[in-house]
Scaffold this active site. Structure first.
Site, PDB file in Angstrom:
ATOM      1  NE  ARG A  88     -65.718  -4.471  39.694  1.00 37.60           N
ATOM      2  CZ  ARG A  88     -65.417  -4.540  38.131  1.00 37.60           C
ATOM      3  NH1 ARG A  88     -65.826  -4.164  37.222  1.00 37.60           N
ATOM      4  NH2 ARG A  88     -64.290  -5.062  38.245  1.00 37.60           N
ATOM      5  CE  LYS A  89     -60.708  -3.026  38.937  1.00 39.71           C
ATOM      6  NZ  LYS A  89     -60.025  -4.073  38.009  1.00 39.71           N
TER       7      LYS A  89
ATOM      8  NE  ARG B 268     -53.011  -7.870  43.051  1.00 43.98           N
ATOM      9  CZ  ARG B 268     -54.276  -7.631  42.663  1.00 43.98           C
ATOM     10  NH1 ARG B 268     -55.239  -6.999  43.056  1.00 43.98           N
ATOM     11  NH2 ARG B 268     -54.274  -8.467  41.299  1.00 43.98           N
TER      12      ARG B 268
ATOM     13  N   GLY C 270     -52.806  -8.418  28.887  1.00 47.31           N
ATOM     14  CA  GLY C 270     -53.213  -9.808  28.298  1.00 47.31           C
ATOM     15  C   GLY C 270     -54.789  -9.761  27.986  1.00 47.31           C
TER      16      GLY C 270
ATOM     17  CB  CYS D 106     -53.608  -5.774  35.604  1.00 46.76           C
ATOM     18  SG  CYS D 106     -55.255  -6.308  35.892  1.00 46.76           S
ATOM     19  N   GLY D 107     -51.918  -3.953  33.622  1.00 48.02           N
ATOM     20  CA  GLY D 107     -50.285  -3.280  33.271  1.00 48.02           C
ATOM     21  C   GLY D 107     -50.515  -2.011  32.844  1.00 48.02           C
TER      22      GLY D 107
HETATM   23 FE1  SF4 Z   1     -55.285 -10.763  33.786  1.00 47.36          FE
HETATM   24 FE2  SF4 Z   1     -55.225  -8.109  34.296  1.00 47.36          FE
HETATM   25 FE3  SF4 Z   1     -53.734  -9.012  32.404  1.00 47.36          FE
HETATM   26 FE4  SF4 Z   1     -56.255  -8.985  31.851  1.00 47.36          FE
HETATM   27  S1  SF4 Z   1     -54.880  -7.163  32.307  1.00 47.36           S
HETATM   28  S2  SF4 Z   1     -54.703 -10.654  31.637  1.00 47.36           S
HETATM   29  S3  SF4 Z   1     -56.958  -9.361  33.984  1.00 47.36           S
HETATM   30  S4  SF4 Z   1     -53.464  -9.480  34.623  1.00 47.36           S
END
Ligand code: SF4
Length: 517
Positions: free
Chosen positions: A179-180, A70, A435, A440-441
């Site tokens: 953490r992040k 990234r 996912g 992250c989305g």
């Molecule tokens: Fe991977 Fe983030 Fe998607 Fe989870 S939300 S599957 S950690 S990219």
């Protein structure tokens, strides 16, 4: 840096903390040339995680030795050389995959350790870096992708973001955070940077000081998504533009020294803010910065979720920015090179990334707009996308991500295209697919959030399935979406969403949005 405070404030440290105390994450940069010479097998397994500090994760399956990288893009703003460099890295090393993230960054996949030193050199030559794009460190700074050209900004934040980014970039005093740590700095009045879901956000504000209305920022702290999402809380502070860096340093120092390091899932800044409350946090900041003004007037009045489609006038008369849809944020390198060529021919060569995983080409003179729009690439990367593909966001998913439970990107694209065929609406509905619970989305702020899970069925055994969440927004202070009952087989998901959206269409008022429904 001295770690005395980390020890003093945390009697028990988790396993990751002990590794970080032995070796600072940024030190991985010193090892990479050696590993690159000797090959993937030479990297000890206990060093794999430290690659995050260089912006690299091992992609799935880790043993195959391919990295995701990234690259930080503060405020998402790229000049022409930078765009061309990124496209060529994707072409030469990344199997042509060029992904725009929900934090305005760029991600590559399929990189081998042998290639990483050359990639670092290419990035450095154009002033880019992947340092700190992942790991327990200040991540890429999200900002206004229209900074400097935005008719809806309070003032241009370009220099402030640059100053803060350069201070924290590769700074070993702040490379061991619990953490992040996600920062946003923007004065876009449409909250284009999603302030409430960042650990620390500087948002547009004004205040009358000594009889004069002064422009500056308010400070929000403690937002974040993942399994336990929090909305950031506003502190009773007004911050002048020249105070931003000092306040950012104070908050980051507090997080570094007092943040929780015992349980990793409770280590984000949001948990410290929730425990301390905004008042105590404010006092601690002032101890470090000296006196700061009390809160003034908020100057952000709506939320556009980072969408800027169409041809729009800039604050500079006679110039326009063109907002384009990139379906689920994925381009190939030839497309990026073509966009770079077009941006140089008609504009000033810049391309700007949005946190909606889309793009902006700025600085197009009025008389060149029609000619620009006739370029062939805009048949796919469209200025006026259909409502579902135009407002769909997806995380990386099982294709590359080790934490993923399901496939996301292709699935989200197929579903959006199916819905565009099957359901016509007079307002867009934002659908975000993730996912796993890490989000992250940004599933939690979507009109419809789709979260992948594994589900055991009698007929098919273990399958990819989804939970459906509805009603997320950052309007009116923000609200996370809520889970509907049940779990849906991934194969049934398009049909179920179609039914849900037809119900919405048949019962809503004209132009009524999903949020108002
Ligand atoms: Fe991977 Fe983030 Fe998607 Fe989870 S939300 S599957 S950690 S990219």
């Amino acid at each position: 840096m001295g770690y005395e405070k980390i020890w003093k404030n945390n009697e028990k440290l988790n396993k990751t903390e002990l590794v970080k105390l032995e070796k600072d994450g940024l030190e991985i940069f010193k090892d990479i040339p050696n590993y690159a010479e000797k090959g993937f097998e030479s990297i000890p397994k206990d060093q794999w995680d430290l690659f995050k500090w260089a912006g690299c994760y091992l992609q799935r399956p880790k043993e195959d030795g391919y990295f995701m990288m990234r690259v930080n893009i503060p405020s998402g703003i790229l000049n022409n050389d930078q765009v061309v460099t990124l496209a060529n890295i994707a072409k030469d090393y990344g199997r042509d995959v060029y992904d725009i993230t929900t934090r305005q960054a760029i991600q590559f996949h399929w990189l081998r350790i042998e290639e990483i030193p050359d990639i670092f050199n290419r990035l450095e030559a154009v002033g880019l870096s992947s340092a700190g794009a992942c790991g327990d460190i200040t991540r890429t700074i999200v900002g206004n992708p229209l900074a400097g050209i935005d008719p809806h900004e309070l003032f241009d934040t370009t220099e402030i973001v640059k100053e803060v980014y350069e201070f924290f970039q590769h700074n070993e005093d702040f490379s061991n955070l619990p953490r992040k740590y996600k920062m946003s700095i923007s004065t876009n009045k449409q909250n284009a940077s999603n302030a409430e879901i960042n650990c620390i956000s500087f948002t547009p504000a004004t205040k009358v000081i000594a009889g004069e209305r002064v422009a500056g920022f308010h400070l929000k702290l403690g937002g974040g998504l993942s399994a336990k999402p929090y909305l950031a809380q506003t502190l009773d502070l007004f911050i002048l533009p020249e105070q931003v860096k000092d306040v950012a340093i104070a908050v980051t120092t507090i997080f570094r020294d007092y943040g929780y390091r015992e349980k990793r899932h409770l280590a984000r800044l949001k948990f410290l803010v929730a425990d301390w409350g905004p008042e105590k946090f404010k006092e601690k900041i002032i101890e470090m910065t000296g006196p700061l003004e009390a809160k003034g007037t908020d100057e952000d009045d709506t939320w556009n979720a980072g969408y800027f489609y169409g041809v729009n006038p800039q604050k500079q008369e006679g110039l326009n920015y063109v907002g384009l849809n990139v379906p689920v944020g994925r381009l190939n390198s030839n497309e990026v090179l073509e966009l770079a060529r077009i941006s140089k021919k008609y504009g000033n060569g810049e391309i700007r990334n949005c946190n909606s995983q889309n793009l902006i080409i700025p600085n197009i003179p009025d008389h060149l707009v029609d000619e620009l729009l006739s370029e062939k690439i805009f048949e796919r990367i469209t200025v006026h996308p259909k409502p579902f593909i135009g407002y769909s966001v997806s995380c990386t998913g099982i294709e590359y991500c080790n934490l993923a439970l399901v496939e996301t990107k292709e699935r989200m694209r197929r579903i959006a295209e199916f819905l565009d065929e099957e359901v016509s609406l007079d307002v867009p509905v934002r659908i975000h697919m993730v996912g796993c619970p890490n989000s992250c989305g940004q599933r939690a702020i979507a009109d419809i959030g789709l979260q992948g899970i594994k589900m055991k069925t009698k007929e098919k055994g273990m399958i990819e399935a989804f939970e459906i969440y509805v009603g997320g927004t950052l309007l009116d202070g923000g609200k996370f979406n809520e889970k509907l009952k049940g779990k849906i087989d991934g194969e049934d998901l398009p049909g179920v969403l179609k039914q849900l959206l037809i119900y919405y269409k048949n019962t809503k008022q004209e132009k009524e949005t999903f949020y108002d429904f």
